[in-house]
Motif scaffolding. Sequence first.
Motif, PDB file in Angstrom:
ATOM      1  N   ASP A   9     -19.422   6.885  12.290  1.00 19.85           N
ATOM      2  CA  ASP A   9     -20.711   7.029  13.622  1.00 19.85           C
ATOM      3  C   ASP A   9     -19.821   8.347  13.682  1.00 19.85           C
ATOM      4  N   ASP A  10     -19.568   8.468  14.804  1.00 21.51           N
ATOM      5  CA  ASP A  10     -19.324  10.053  15.458  1.00 21.51           C
ATOM      6  C   ASP A  10     -18.211  10.312  15.606  1.00 21.51           C
ATOM      7  N   LYS A  11     -17.569   9.288  15.727  1.00 24.50           N
ATOM      8  CA  LYS A  11     -16.191   9.306  15.869  1.00 24.50           C
ATOM      9  C   LYS A  11     -15.481   9.159  14.699  1.00 24.50           C
ATOM     10  N   GLY A  12     -16.018   8.787  12.912  1.00 28.58           N
ATOM     11  CA  GLY A  12     -14.982   8.052  12.458  1.00 28.58           C
ATOM     12  C   GLY A  12     -14.856   6.481  11.398  1.00 28.58           C
ATOM     13  N   LEU A  13     -14.622   6.622  11.042  1.00 24.35           N
ATOM     14  CA  LEU A  13     -15.069   5.111  10.296  1.00 24.35           C
ATOM     15  C   LEU A  13     -15.379   3.736  11.130  1.00 24.35           C
ATOM     16  N   LYS A  14     -15.963   2.939  10.727  1.00 25.67           N
ATOM     17  CA  LYS A  14     -15.851   1.396  10.891  1.00 25.67           C
ATOM     18  C   LYS A  14     -15.628   0.768  10.113  1.00 25.67           C
ATOM     19  N   LEU A  15     -14.539  -0.654   9.467  1.00 26.33           N
ATOM     20  CA  LEU A  15     -14.809  -0.802   8.572  1.00 26.33           C
ATOM     21  C   LEU A  15     -14.361  -2.498   8.703  1.00 26.33           C
ATOM     22  N   PRO A  16     -15.326  -3.221   8.137  1.00 25.44           N
ATOM     23  CA  PRO A  16     -15.537  -4.666   7.804  1.00 25.44           C
ATOM     24  C   PRO A  16     -13.900  -5.269   8.612  1.00 25.44           C
ATOM     25  N   PHE A  17     -14.198  -5.898   9.309  1.00 18.20           N
ATOM     26  CA  PHE A  17     -12.196  -6.709  10.211  1.00 18.20           C
ATOM     27  C   PHE A  17     -11.434  -7.022   8.638  1.00 18.20           C
TER      28      PHE A  17
ATOM     29  N   LYS B 125       0.168  -3.362  14.595  1.00 23.26           N
ATOM     30  CA  LYS B 125       0.984  -1.990  14.441  1.00 23.26           C
ATOM     31  C   LYS B 125       1.450  -1.586  16.468  1.00 23.26           C
ATOM     32  N   ILE B 126       2.503  -1.071  17.149  1.00 26.36           N
ATOM     33  CA  ILE B 126       2.622  -0.263  17.890  1.00 26.36           C
ATOM     34  C   ILE B 126       2.910   0.908  18.195  1.00 26.36           C
ATOM     35  N   ASP B 127       2.244   1.787  18.522  1.00 31.48           N
ATOM     36  CA  ASP B 127       2.136   3.226  18.157  1.00 31.48           C
ATOM     37  C   ASP B 127       3.238   3.769  19.508  1.00 31.48           C
ATOM     38  N   ASP B 128       4.588   3.862  19.333  1.00 35.19           N
ATOM     39  CA  ASP B 128       5.314   4.707  20.871  1.00 35.19           C
ATOM     40  C   ASP B 128       5.532   5.983  20.279  1.00 35.19           C
ATOM     41  N   ARG B 129       5.467   6.477  19.581  1.00 30.55           N
ATOM     42  CA  ARG B 129       5.684   8.376  19.390  1.00 30.55           C
ATOM     43  C   ARG B 129       5.315   8.526  21.389  1.00 30.55           C
ATOM     44  N   GLU B 130       6.084  10.099  21.265  1.00 25.73           N
ATOM     45  CA  GLU B 130       6.197  10.425  22.544  1.00 25.73           C
ATOM     46  C   GLU B 130       5.654  11.954  22.436  1.00 25.73           C
ATOM     47  N   ASP B 131       5.290  12.230  21.162  1.00 28.30           N
ATOM     48  CA  ASP B 131       4.869  13.255  20.124  1.00 28.30           C
ATOM     49  C   ASP B 131       3.238  13.260  20.596  1.00 28.30           C
ATOM     50  N   TYR B 132       2.899  12.662  20.329  1.00 26.93           N
ATOM     51  CA  TYR B 132       1.682  12.545  20.666  1.00 26.93           C
ATOM     52  C   TYR B 132       1.191  11.837  21.825  1.00 26.93           C
ATOM     53  N   SER B 133      -0.068  12.347  22.390  1.00 25.33           N
ATOM     54  CA  SER B 133      -0.520  12.475  24.157  1.00 25.33           C
ATOM     55  C   SER B 133      -1.335  10.779  23.582  1.00 25.33           C
ATOM     56  N   PRO B 134      -1.654  10.256  25.174  1.00 24.50           N
ATOM     57  CA  PRO B 134      -2.854   8.900  24.820  1.00 24.50           C
ATOM     58  C   PRO B 134      -3.796   9.133  24.182  1.00 24.50           C
ATOM     59  N   GLY B 135      -4.326   9.946  24.346  1.00 24.49           N
ATOM     60  CA  GLY B 135      -5.739  10.122  24.154  1.00 24.49           C
ATOM     61  C   GLY B 135      -6.109  10.900  23.170  1.00 24.49           C
ATOM     62  N   TRP B 136      -5.065  11.875  22.248  1.00 25.65           N
ATOM     63  CA  TRP B 136      -5.172  12.300  21.145  1.00 25.65           C
ATOM     64  C   TRP B 136      -4.114  10.410  20.117  1.00 25.65           C
ATOM     65  N   LYS B 137      -3.720   9.435  20.560  1.00 26.40           N
ATOM     66  CA  LYS B 137      -4.444   8.745  19.234  1.00 26.40           C
ATOM     67  C   LYS B 137      -4.837   7.509  19.822  1.00 26.40           C
ATOM     68  N   TYR B 138      -5.939   7.359  20.604  1.00 21.07           N
ATOM     69  CA  TYR B 138      -7.502   7.275  20.845  1.00 21.07           C
ATOM     70  C   TYR B 138      -8.374   7.572  19.738  1.00 21.07           C
ATOM     71  N   ASN B 139      -8.516   8.977  19.315  1.00 19.40           N
ATOM     72  CA  ASN B 139      -8.949   9.477  18.896  1.00 19.40           C
ATOM     73  C   ASN B 139      -8.634   9.061  17.322  1.00 19.40           C
ATOM     74  N   TYR B 140      -7.616   9.500  17.225  1.00 14.38           N
ATOM     75  CA  TYR B 140      -7.053   9.363  16.445  1.00 14.38           C
ATOM     76  C   TYR B 140      -7.290   7.805  15.376  1.00 14.38           C
ATOM     77  N   TYR B 141      -7.053   7.191  16.267  1.00 16.85           N
ATOM     78  CA  TYR B 141      -7.041   4.960  15.285  1.00 16.85           C
ATOM     79  C   TYR B 141      -9.071   4.882  15.139  1.00 16.85           C
ATOM     80  N   GLU B 142      -9.873   5.197  16.306  1.00 13.58           N
ATOM     81  CA  GLU B 142     -10.882   5.632  16.043  1.00 13.58           C
ATOM     82  C   GLU B 142     -11.109   6.251  15.373  1.00 13.58           C
ATOM     83  N   LEU B 143     -10.504   7.382  14.379  1.00 13.68           N
ATOM     84  CA  LEU B 143     -10.866   8.369  13.228  1.00 13.68           C
ATOM     85  C   LEU B 143     -11.532   6.777  12.311  1.00 13.68           C
TER      86      LEU B 143
END
Lengths: 484, 484
Positions: A278-286, A325-343
Amino acid sequence: MAEGITAKKEKDFSEWYTQLLEKAELVDLRYNIKGFVPYREWAQISIEKMFRMMSDELDKTGHLPICLPTLIPEKNFKLESEHVKGFAPEVFWVTEYGNGEKLEEKYALRPTSETAFYQMYSYWIRSHKDLPYKRYQRANIFRAEGKMTRPFLRAREFHWIEAHNAFATKEDAEAQVKEDILMTNNTLLNKFAIPHIFFERPQWDKFAGAEKTFAADALMGSGKVLQLPSTHLIGQKFSKVFNVKFIDKDGSDKYCHITCYGPAISRIYGAMICMHGDDKGLKLPFDLAPLQIVIVPVQLEKERTKLLKKAGEIKKELEKNYIVKIDDREDYSPGWKYNYYELKGVPIRIEIGPRDLEKKAVVIARRDLNLKESVNEKDVVNYVNKIAKEYTGNLIKQASVNFEGNIADVKTAEDMKKALQEQKIIRVPFCSIEMDGAKCAESIEKYYMAQVRGIRADKKEKTSGNCVMCGKKAKEVVYIARSY
Amino acid sequence: MAEGITAKKEKDFSEWYTQLLEKAELVDLRYNIKGFVPYREWAQISIEKMFRMMSDELDKTGHLPICLPTLIPEKNFKLESEHVKGFAPEVFWVTEYGNGEKLEEKYALRPTSETAFYQMYSYWIRSHKDLPYKRYQRANIFRAEGKMTRPFLRAREFHWIEAHNAFATKEDAEAQVKEDILMTNNTLLNKFAIPHIFFERPQWDKFAGAEKTFAADALMGSGKVLQLPSTHLIGQKFSKVFNVKFIDKDGSDKYCHITCYGPAISRIYGAMICMHGDDKGLKLPFDLAPLQIVIVPVQLEKERTKLLKKAGEIKKELEKNYIVKIDDREDYSPGWKYNYYELKGVPIRIEIGPRDLEKKAVVIARRDLNLKESVNEKDVVNYVNKIAKEYTGNLIKQASVNFEGNIADVKTAEDMKKALQEQKIIRVPFCSIEMDGAKCAESIEKYYMAQVRGIRADKKEKTSGNCVMCGKKAKEVVYIARSY
């Protein structure tokens, strides 16, 4: 913010797909041979899983794996005249080695492997006791496509499985086609979440060298259909040319009846991401997602130790059954991460912040429905299990609605034109799928840029109407659509 | 009687191998391109399992799968001068497509993929945060071998995994070589039962374009060694040519240090069947056998129903954990079947006859030790579990005895000659594995038809002696052997 897709799938499907490929890091278009495209890890991990699922299905139905050479001698390739006519324009040829030394004979980079398989079958099959003889291989396939290429969907090198089966009788061969259709349903629909219809193709659109071709069409973006696995009643033509014979119970020599089935996994992958993205990016079968669950601790600067401890506990519990996976990187904001993993199409995201800690809760976001909800700590595993269980089913449902709602029954050329403009698949009365219907199909291609896909292979549809083009009494109900 | 192997492995290794390939139905030599050989199911099933085991090992150590094109543009291929010099004579070239249309540029059928990987790495690697960058692909590889080909061991098309890793520092790259050696041990030794020694190759025998090459040698029939997985410190040569750079923490641009590791699975399969096979046929590590247990009811004409019932019960119990088949064909004698499954390397055979029924026992034959024993019905599962557990270990033991007992320490050229005639691997003092030792190595090749394999990579061996050829003070202890 991760750089998201800026094109809308509904509005500009082609641009959307190109951006999806690049931004979700699935392929790289900079490799310097036209139509040859590197697959990056996020695609290849899923593709490997798909190969295993398809192989498992073949193993279960009594097929055994073999591995034939990639190169086919020119003389093998030229033995069956229809086959060579169909494939010759697309063959890449190896003619030299070393520092310009000419080979004695040209070798084809296989555009399909009938002419390698059946030569060997003439050695390997001796008696009716050897039948059915069911073998498959995983292979890379090369075709110098004239049409415009597109990663996964139409490429000059692609990756498939091809199963070639030999039988004593025509009936056994026909039963195999039914098994192939069933195997396709078990994978393409149930595992890869792609609703499709199996058609018997018209005679003018069959595999070069086959008696009949059956192929699955899926409905893609912008209302076009895409051919996915096909299976062919090859009959005895190749058997006669390659001398694939067996001694029957009565002692007589007979030619084998052959079928071949070719699920192009890389193409199916392309169809899958088109269909569900969709417009956010990939969707994959589980079960195909390279990462199934990502845990994102937020406001790490506040309660770092406690947040990471909690995230670790949840991960430990969930990774017994899932890829986490845990993404605990501090140089990316939570918002960035949400978009990234949705993509990237990660099915489940778990967010934990200091306030969630206080409430003994977490937030769980699911990509199938694009919803999120606060869930009590102690319910996390059950909640995740529930999503995991229904996730792929939801993708199937979403795609099916789209498919069924896009079939239009029409009776006239006028209505057909209108429905095609509305990006529908057309169901119409049609004169014939034998060669005498070819002229009407040509007109449809010429005037409407659409193709006669054939008659349904899964059920017989009757008509009392007249052919939408020539007005003669219709023998068949066919489906017409624009295609990739 | 199944047609067994008539050659003796000890007496005529070459003929034995050829018969094994044909009679156990592993390949077919009748395919009509020299050096291109179809793998039949009995080989391919094991090879697929080996690919999975090797991929699992790579996944565990943080490598991700990708898939690059099979074709490499001539201009990429020619960028690194040593690389092109080393590989050019062996490259197959695609020059045409369709009905003789010339391509604008020649494409190499990959003889290895450095020149495809590193071009893409120049796009994919940006920052020190991307490092280490560890990717691998499963691929078919093409080399126009000048030497005589032999199925699996030396072929013009073969099947491997290649891992290409990029690092920030030389030390990280060197640590990767150690990890590669460990991964090789986990698979080649523990799973495929092939004892081997890892050598640092002399400078004159390294991979074309590498700084250092490390390779595993296994001891094959007739005292020759065979090179199995190798791993290379590529250094920065390719990085400079392909511009594989990263921005380091301090903001400066640096070239990556690269390693590559290439387990040629099809070649390892060949080594494996050579190493473990005997005059009866194949022996396969337990987890790689396409069939692990065969149940043969004997004297079926006497107690058919009871025998098949019992066989069915045993199968049902065992197939919970193993791949099991009952062979109840009546047109083959029990003797024929015993020979056949021994030829095929099935690890365990269970025989049940009417007298066994009476005694409530079965006979269990094991292929690792070529022994058989009567076992009480109720002990069958435990007995089978015990064999399964120790089976691959037994193959390793048998092969290790052979390996260790075949290394001879010699000090003089005279003794070396004798030991080589006795099919030994020689351990000798040697002047140098830098380029100044090349002359001595050439003499050894010329006079003794043997190669300097290098110094051990797993431990430092010291010498106080003089070079066996030139008499200068020896810097190294090297191993010398004849090789395939």
